[in-house]
Design a protein around this motif. Structure first.
Motif, PDB file in Angstrom:
ATOM      1  N   ASP A   7      -3.672  19.360  -8.713  1.00  0.00           N
ATOM      2  CA  ASP A   7      -4.056  17.952  -8.628  1.00  0.00           C
ATOM      3  C   ASP A   7      -2.977  17.059  -9.237  1.00  0.00           C
ATOM      4  N   TYR A   8      -2.404  17.495 -10.357  1.00  0.00           N
ATOM      5  CA  TYR A   8      -1.354  16.703 -11.004  1.00  0.00           C
ATOM      6  C   TYR A   8      -0.125  16.588 -10.106  1.00  0.00           C
ATOM      7  N   ASP A   9       0.282  17.698  -9.501  1.00  0.00           N
ATOM      8  CA  ASP A   9       1.442  17.658  -8.603  1.00  0.00           C
ATOM      9  C   ASP A   9       1.184  16.753  -7.405  1.00  0.00           C
ATOM     10  N   GLN A  10      -0.039  16.800  -6.896  1.00  0.00           N
ATOM     11  CA  GLN A  10      -0.368  15.958  -5.751  1.00  0.00           C
ATOM     12  C   GLN A  10      -0.339  14.484  -6.139  1.00  0.00           C
ATOM     13  N   ARG A  11      -0.840  14.180  -7.330  1.00  0.00           N
ATOM     14  CA  ARG A  11      -0.821  12.791  -7.792  1.00  0.00           C
ATOM     15  C   ARG A  11       0.606  12.319  -8.047  1.00  0.00           C
ATOM     16  N   ARG A  12       1.450  13.209  -8.529  1.00  0.00           N
ATOM     17  CA  ARG A  12       2.824  12.832  -8.861  1.00  0.00           C
ATOM     18  C   ARG A  12       3.620  12.446  -7.614  1.00  0.00           C
ATOM     19  N   LEU A  13       3.268  13.038  -6.474  1.00  0.00           N
ATOM     20  CA  LEU A  13       3.963  12.700  -5.231  1.00  0.00           C
ATOM     21  C   LEU A  13       3.601  11.306  -4.722  1.00  0.00           C
ATOM     22  N   SER A  14       2.467  10.798  -5.149  1.00  0.00           N
ATOM     23  CA  SER A  14       2.021   9.450  -4.812  1.00  0.00           C
ATOM     24  C   SER A  14       1.797   9.313  -3.296  1.00  0.00           C
ATOM     25  N   SER A  15       1.655   8.068  -2.837  1.00  0.00           N
ATOM     26  CA  SER A  15       1.441   7.782  -1.417  1.00  0.00           C
ATOM     27  C   SER A  15       1.955   6.375  -1.128  1.00  0.00           C
ATOM     28  N   TYR A  16       2.051   6.048   0.138  1.00  0.00           N
ATOM     29  CA  TYR A  16       2.517   4.711   0.513  1.00  0.00           C
ATOM     30  C   TYR A  16       1.582   3.632  -0.025  1.00  0.00           C
ATOM     31  N   TYR A  17       0.300   3.906  -0.004  1.00  0.00           N
ATOM     32  CA  TYR A  17      -0.657   2.921  -0.507  1.00  0.00           C
ATOM     33  C   TYR A  17      -0.454   2.681  -2.002  1.00  0.00           C
ATOM     34  N   ALA A  18      -0.286   3.784  -2.751  1.00  0.00           N
ATOM     35  CA  ALA A  18      -0.095   3.646  -4.197  1.00  0.00           C
ATOM     36  C   ALA A  18       1.240   2.984  -4.515  1.00  0.00           C
ATOM     37  N   ASP A  19       2.284   3.308  -3.755  1.00  0.00           N
ATOM     38  CA  ASP A  19       3.594   2.709  -4.012  1.00  0.00           C
ATOM     39  C   ASP A  19       3.586   1.207  -3.745  1.00  0.00           C
ATOM     40  N   LEU A  20       2.875   0.805  -2.702  1.00  0.00           N
ATOM     41  CA  LEU A  20       2.782  -0.626  -2.409  1.00  0.00           C
ATOM     42  C   LEU A  20       1.718  -1.319  -3.260  1.00  0.00           C
ATOM     43  N   GLY A  21       0.815  -0.531  -3.835  1.00  0.00           N
ATOM     44  CA  GLY A  21      -0.232  -1.122  -4.662  1.00  0.00           C
ATOM     45  C   GLY A  21      -1.320  -1.797  -3.857  1.00  0.00           C
ATOM     46  N   VAL A  22      -1.667  -1.223  -2.705  1.00  0.00           N
ATOM     47  CA  VAL A  22      -2.711  -1.801  -1.854  1.00  0.00           C
ATOM     48  C   VAL A  22      -3.808  -0.761  -1.661  1.00  0.00           C
ATOM     49  N   PRO A  23      -5.040  -1.187  -1.408  1.00  0.00           N
ATOM     50  CA  PRO A  23      -6.129  -0.234  -1.175  1.00  0.00           C
ATOM     51  C   PRO A  23      -6.025   0.398   0.204  1.00  0.00           C
ATOM     52  N   LEU A  24      -6.864   1.399   0.434  1.00  0.00           N
ATOM     53  CA  LEU A  24      -6.819   2.109   1.711  1.00  0.00           C
ATOM     54  C   LEU A  24      -7.253   1.230   2.876  1.00  0.00           C
ATOM     55  N   ASN A  25      -8.071   0.240   2.602  1.00  0.00           N
ATOM     56  CA  ASN A  25      -8.549  -0.643   3.673  1.00  0.00           C
ATOM     57  C   ASN A  25      -7.759  -1.949   3.733  1.00  0.00           C
ATOM     58  N   ALA A  26      -6.532  -1.928   3.231  1.00  0.00           N
ATOM     59  CA  ALA A  26      -5.714  -3.145   3.210  1.00  0.00           C
ATOM     60  C   ALA A  26      -5.386  -3.600   4.634  1.00  0.00           C
ATOM     61  N   THR A  27      -5.383  -4.903   4.829  1.00  0.00           N
ATOM     62  CA  THR A  27      -5.038  -5.471   6.133  1.00  0.00           C
ATOM     63  C   THR A  27      -3.524  -5.628   6.245  1.00  0.00           C
ATOM     64  N   ASP A  28      -3.074  -5.958   7.450  1.00  0.00           N
ATOM     65  CA  ASP A  28      -1.638  -6.170   7.650  1.00  0.00           C
ATOM     66  C   ASP A  28      -1.122  -7.309   6.777  1.00  0.00           C
ATOM     67  N   ARG A  29      -1.923  -8.346   6.615  1.00  0.00           N
ATOM     68  CA  ARG A  29      -1.504  -9.470   5.769  1.00  0.00           C
ATOM     69  C   ARG A  29      -1.352  -9.025   4.317  1.00  0.00           C
ATOM     70  N   ASP A  30      -2.287  -8.206   3.832  1.00  0.00           N
ATOM     71  CA  ASP A  30      -2.188  -7.714   2.449  1.00  0.00           C
ATOM     72  C   ASP A  30      -0.932  -6.866   2.264  1.00  0.00           C
ATOM     73  N   ILE A  31      -0.645  -6.023   3.235  1.00  0.00           N
ATOM     74  CA  ILE A  31       0.524  -5.144   3.133  1.00  0.00           C
ATOM     75  C   ILE A  31       1.810  -5.963   3.164  1.00  0.00           C
ATOM     76  N   LYS A  32       1.869  -6.941   4.064  1.00  0.00           N
ATOM     77  CA  LYS A  32       3.077  -7.765   4.163  1.00  0.00           C
ATOM     78  C   LYS A  32       3.286  -8.588   2.895  1.00  0.00           C
ATOM     79  N   SER A  33       2.216  -9.154   2.369  1.00  0.00           N
ATOM     80  CA  SER A  33       2.330  -9.959   1.156  1.00  0.00           C
ATOM     81  C   SER A  33       2.792  -9.113  -0.020  1.00  0.00           C
TER      82      SER A  33
END
Length: 359
Positions: free
Chosen positions: A68-94
């Protein structure tokens, strides 16, 4: 590298830890001067089996935490951008514009190289999540979809992911289980190993072909949201974690299985031995009963010898014996004895003073 170290750890650490823990256990539980169980004795082996199972269970829990720790350490695009999984295109662009202003190479100064690499990573994340098709593929197959240049539609990505990722993985896993089984390995829980493998393969196929997240992933994320502040899992992260945990559980079963089988077989042998001893005791008791019965018959014949040929005396003796048996049986009955005692007590209470039996 981490997987190889984990395999190496599973090969050596449980045995070493078991020896250390058993030595420490004897140091605390056996007083100085008292003899310790000899290696190879039944008591020593029983303690070692129990401690080894406990050590493997603890190490299994640790490897789950490590995965679990290794998986968390790899992160994800959502975590790197700091947006939730249901983020809209406007949220991602902003959010991307804000991060780009902070990490643009022109503003990095000395750390321009690292900042440029991170900026390109953020741009890739933003472009991927902006595209609905790539976003769908990323959530199910991870960042490696960036190298799938010929894929355009969701069907292309799903087909590529299944053909190049899922099917080869489970084909190799099935072949490994089969070949190791031919050499006598992984015999314990063979049915459950195949069941887990088929179930996990079905889960992956179901996950990558669904238009939304499967209920299991949503349930896991709901639990994570309640107990921690960690970001939720994406389907490809759950799949990766499940694969690692499956291999770990296989290895743990391979180590615990022989111990459990030996313990059960030892208990079965002990039960069989006790059953055999019980049968022998019952047989001896039966033979002794027959011998006593024969002796009683012979003694009775000896006692009846003077009455042989005298029918009247024999009949009289039988009547007396029958009467004696009946009277003794009646008198020995608890209810009869209680009734007789009650009657005698009443008789003594009602009798006049000085009568016989009142004193």
């Amino acid at each position: 590298m981490s997987s190889y170290l984990s395999m190496l750890g599973w090969a050596f650490l449980p045995g070493l830890a078991t020896s250390w823990v058993q030595t420490i256990y004897y140091g605390f539980t056996i007083r100085a001067g008292d003899p310790k169980p000899a290696p190879g004795s039944a008591r020593f082996n029983s303690h070692r089996r129990t401690i080894h199972i406990l050590v493997v269970a603890i190490y299994l829990a640790y490897t789950i935490f490590e995965a679990d720790y290794d998986q968390r350490r790899l992160s994800s695009y959502y975590a790197d951008l700091g947006v939730p999984l249901n983020a809209t295109d406007r949220d991602i662009k902003s959010r991307f514009r804000r991060l780009a202003a902070m990490h643009h190479p022109d503003k990095a100064g000395r750390d321009a190289t690292d900042s440029a690499a991170f900026f390109m990573h953020l741009k890739l994340a933003s472009d991927t999540l902006h595209d609905a098709v790539k976003r769908f593929a990323y959530e199910r197959f991870g960042p490696e979809i960036a190298r799938w240049q010929k894929c355009v539609t969701i069907r292309d990505y799903v087909t590529r992911g299944i053909v190049s990722g899922i099917l080869p993985h489970y084909a190799v896993a099935a072949a490994s289980i089969y070949v190791l089984g031919l050499f006598g390995y992984m015999e314990f829980g063979k049915y459950y190993r195949w069941l887990i493998l088929i179930t996990l393969c079905t889960f992956e196929l179901h996950t990558v072909m669904r238009p939304d997240f499967p209920p299991f992933v949503n349930a896991v994320n709901a639990v994570i949201a309640r107990v921690s502040s960690s970001p939720p899992y994406l389907p490809f992260q759950v799949i990766s974690l499940a694969r690692r945990l499956t291999i770990t559980i296989y290895i743990a079963l391979n180590q615990i299985g022989p111990l459990l089988v030996a313990q059960v077989s030892g208990q079965q042998k002990a039960d069989d031995k006790d059953e055999k001893a019980l049968q022998e005791s019952l047989h001896r008791l039966e033979m002794l009963t027959k011998q006593l019965d024969g002796d009683a018959v012979r003694l009775l014949d000896m006692e009846m010898a003077p009455y042989k040929g005298d029918a009247e005396a024999t009949s009289n003796l039988q009547g007396k014996m029958r009467e004696w048996l009946v009277q003794n049986t009646i008198r020995a009955d608890p209810m009869v004895r209680d009734a007789m005692g009650t009657s005698l007590r009443r008789r003594r209470v009602d009798a006049p003073v000085g009568a016989k039996g009142t004193r």
